[in-house]
Design a protein around this motif. Structure first.
Motif, PDB file in Angstrom:
ATOM      1  N   UNK A  11       0.716  -1.933  -0.293  1.00 55.12           N
ATOM      2  CA  UNK A  11       0.044   0.096   0.304  1.00 55.12           C
ATOM      3  C   UNK A  11       0.901   1.091  -0.194  1.00 55.12           C
ATOM      4  N   UNK A  12       1.971   1.025   1.169  1.00 55.24           N
ATOM      5  CA  UNK A  12       2.477   2.617   0.844  1.00 55.24           C
ATOM      6  C   UNK A  12       3.830   2.293  -0.961  1.00 55.24           C
ATOM      7  N   UNK A  13       4.387   1.360  -1.273  1.00 60.35           N
ATOM      8  CA  UNK A  13       4.478   1.564  -2.515  1.00 60.35           C
ATOM      9  C   UNK A  13       3.400   1.942  -3.286  1.00 60.35           C
ATOM     10  N   UNK A  14       2.480   1.807  -3.598  1.00 61.74           N
ATOM     11  CA  UNK A  14       1.738   2.225  -4.579  1.00 61.74           C
ATOM     12  C   UNK A  14       1.053   4.189  -4.513  1.00 61.74           C
ATOM     13  N   UNK A  15       1.066   3.687  -3.183  1.00 63.06           N
ATOM     14  CA  UNK A  15       0.621   5.212  -2.874  1.00 63.06           C
ATOM     15  C   UNK A  15       1.494   6.355  -3.006  1.00 63.06           C
ATOM     16  N   UNK A  24      -8.152  12.215  -5.344  1.00 67.11           N
ATOM     17  CA  UNK A  24      -7.148  11.205  -5.960  1.00 67.11           C
ATOM     18  C   UNK A  24      -6.502  10.203  -4.968  1.00 67.11           C
ATOM     19  N   UNK A  25      -5.667  10.455  -4.447  1.00 66.34           N
ATOM     20  CA  UNK A  25      -4.497  10.035  -3.550  1.00 66.34           C
ATOM     21  C   UNK A  25      -5.569   9.238  -2.130  1.00 66.34           C
ATOM     22  N   UNK A  26      -6.546  10.464  -1.908  1.00 73.80           N
ATOM     23  CA  UNK A  26      -7.320   9.572  -0.932  1.00 73.80           C
ATOM     24  C   UNK A  26      -7.815   8.735  -1.055  1.00 73.80           C
ATOM     25  N   UNK A  27      -9.222   8.241  -1.784  1.00 81.44           N
ATOM     26  CA  UNK A  27      -9.380   7.310  -2.696  1.00 81.44           C
ATOM     27  C   UNK A  27      -8.738   6.123  -2.586  1.00 81.44           C
ATOM     28  N   UNK A  28      -7.610   6.590  -3.153  1.00 82.92           N
ATOM     29  CA  UNK A  28      -6.594   5.284  -3.618  1.00 82.92           C
ATOM     30  C   UNK A  28      -6.366   4.163  -2.362  1.00 82.92           C
ATOM     31  N   UNK A  49      -9.757  -0.942   2.850  1.00 83.48           N
ATOM     32  CA  UNK A  49     -10.154  -1.200   2.545  1.00 83.48           C
ATOM     33  C   UNK A  49      -9.836  -3.365   2.040  1.00 83.48           C
ATOM     34  N   UNK A  50      -9.422  -3.136   0.686  1.00 81.27           N
ATOM     35  CA  UNK A  50      -9.175  -4.286   0.294  1.00 81.27           C
ATOM     36  C   UNK A  50      -8.076  -4.865   0.671  1.00 81.27           C
ATOM     37  N   UNK A  51      -7.824  -4.679   1.241  1.00 79.80           N
ATOM     38  CA  UNK A  51      -6.333  -4.938   2.396  1.00 79.80           C
ATOM     39  C   UNK A  51      -7.021  -5.250   3.791  1.00 79.80           C
ATOM     40  N   UNK A  52      -7.908  -5.064   3.724  1.00 80.07           N
ATOM     41  CA  UNK A  52      -8.356  -5.762   5.255  1.00 80.07           C
ATOM     42  C   UNK A  52      -9.548  -7.494   5.135  1.00 80.07           C
ATOM     43  N   UNK A  53     -10.065  -7.188   4.159  1.00 78.95           N
ATOM     44  CA  UNK A  53     -10.536  -8.161   3.568  1.00 78.95           C
ATOM     45  C   UNK A  53      -9.985  -8.897   3.034  1.00 78.95           C
TER      46      UNK A  53
END
Length: 385
Positions: free
Chosen positions: A26-30, A75-79, A85-89
């Motif tokens: 997630x950090x890399x993607x951000x 955009x950044x906040x949405x991502x 959410x995807x990570x939690x699921x």
């Protein structure tokens, strides 16, 4: 403190590793998305310079920068939030999958544990015999099976040695007893010789009891090859009749409460169990004391006697071979009576417990499984494994 199982620890470890890797991704993607988005100032400057007239007021450029900043932040906040959410699921799914996989990985260990718990002197023939790939768990199971083979061989060798040695010792003792009795029967025997003969006969009798006890102990330790239905209440009645003389000799009163009770087992060993308990309760009593015997549901057999106070700390050692209390050390026993009782109870899949009443004596309770199979007493019932 809560104790975590190995499966729980593995699940937590796998789930934690997945979440940690997900956070890194997630950090890399951000950072990648943040780097890919163009600079709002550069875009605004390019747009103003190309589309607007030079006479256009400068504040229009600031409006574009503000809108682009809002868009970039949104955009950044949405991502970030959608990724969280995807990570939690995915983390929940990974934890459930880790719990399932940990169970599959540890299943052979549970099989080894269950086999070890079922092991006993009477069923050392159990083995794991694990199937599957030649991995570390299969190697562990095979090592455990090899160890059981060695234990079974050693135990069988020891049991055969005790039985054979006891049989071999019976003959010379019988010969010695006969020779002493013949010498004492000689009319020319002196009083000193007769006293010596009496002492030798007592010593010989004690040795015979010891050898007989070793034989019974070796037999009960080997387990029961077969079982029959035994009416425990009638067996106890028979033993009590045989103990009348011993009770009169020690001035002990015997009371009984006998209810019908049938168990599956070896009648010879069960008779020895009851006999040993009765002899122990009568011999190690006080003059004018009492013995209470009861047969019923739970416990199946209970023997309570009066006598000297028994320290609670010494109760556990009563059932060990050749362990005698100070009060019984000079009683002429071999120290095998209660150890034989425990061995017989264990061979019948039962349990035994001893209590020490404050007034003195012992309270021994024997629990034996109920015989549910409706068969005639002469029909053999396979021994439980």
């Amino acid at each position: 403190m809560m104790r975590w199982s190995a499966r729980g620890r593995l699940t937590a470890m796998y789930g934690g590793m997945f979440v940690a890797i997900g956070l890194v991704l997630l950090l890399v993607n951000y950072l990648l998305v943040l780097g890919m988005l163009p600079s709002t100032t550069a875009v605004a400057a390019q747009r103003v310079d190309s589309d607007l007239m030079p006479t256009t007021p400068i504040p229009g450029k600031q409006v574009i920068i503000t809108k682009l900043d809002d868009y970039r932040t949104s955009t950044v906040s949405t991502i970030v939030w959608t990724s969280l959410v995807a990570l939690i699921i995915a983390g929940v799914i990974a934890t459930v999958a880790a719990w399932y996989m940990a169970g599959r990985v540890l299943r052979p260990v549970h099989s080894i544990t269950a086999t070890a718990r079922r092991l006993g002197a009477e069923n050392l023939n159990r083995r794991i015999n694990m199937d599957g790939p030649d991995d570390e768990l299969k190697e562990l199971a095979n090592t455990f099976d090899t160890m059981l083979d060695r234990l079974a061989t050693a135990f069988d060798s020891q049991t055969r040695f005790v039985a054979n040695a006891s049989h071999e010792l019976r003959t010379p003792l019988a010969v010695q007893r006969t020779l002493v009795e013949v010498a004492m029967a000689d009319p020319a025997a002196t009083p000193e010789l007769r006293r010596l003969g009496q002492h030798l006969l007592l010593t010989n009798e004690r040795s015979e009891r010891l050898i007989e006890g070793l034989l019974v102990l070796a037999r009960s330790d080997r387990g029961l090859p077969g079982r029959v239905l035994v009416e425990l209440d009638k067996l106890v009645e028979t033993v009590l009749v045989g103990c009348i003389g011993l009770a009169d000799e020690h001035n002990v009163t015997v009371t009984k409460v006998i209810k019908p009770r049938t168990v599956a087992g070896d009648p010879v060993l069960l008779e020895r169990l009851v006999t040993n308990l009765m002899h122990n309760a009568i011999r190690y009593n006080r003059p004018g004391g009492s013995v209470s015997v009861s047969v019923g549901g739970s416990p199946a057999l209970r023997v309570v006697n009066t006598g000297p106070v028994v320290p609670t700390a010494e109760l556990a050692g009563l059932f060990e071979p050749f362990r005698r209390l100070e009060r019984t050390a000079t009683g002429g026993g071999s120290g095998l009576g209660l150890s034989i009782v425990r061995s017989v109870v264990k061979a019948h899949d039962g349990s035994i417990a001893a209590g020490a009443p404050r007034a003195g004596g012992l309270d021994i309770r024997v629990d034996l499984p109920l015989a549910y199979t409706a068969v005639t007493p002469s029909r053999m019932i396979p021994a439980s494994t």
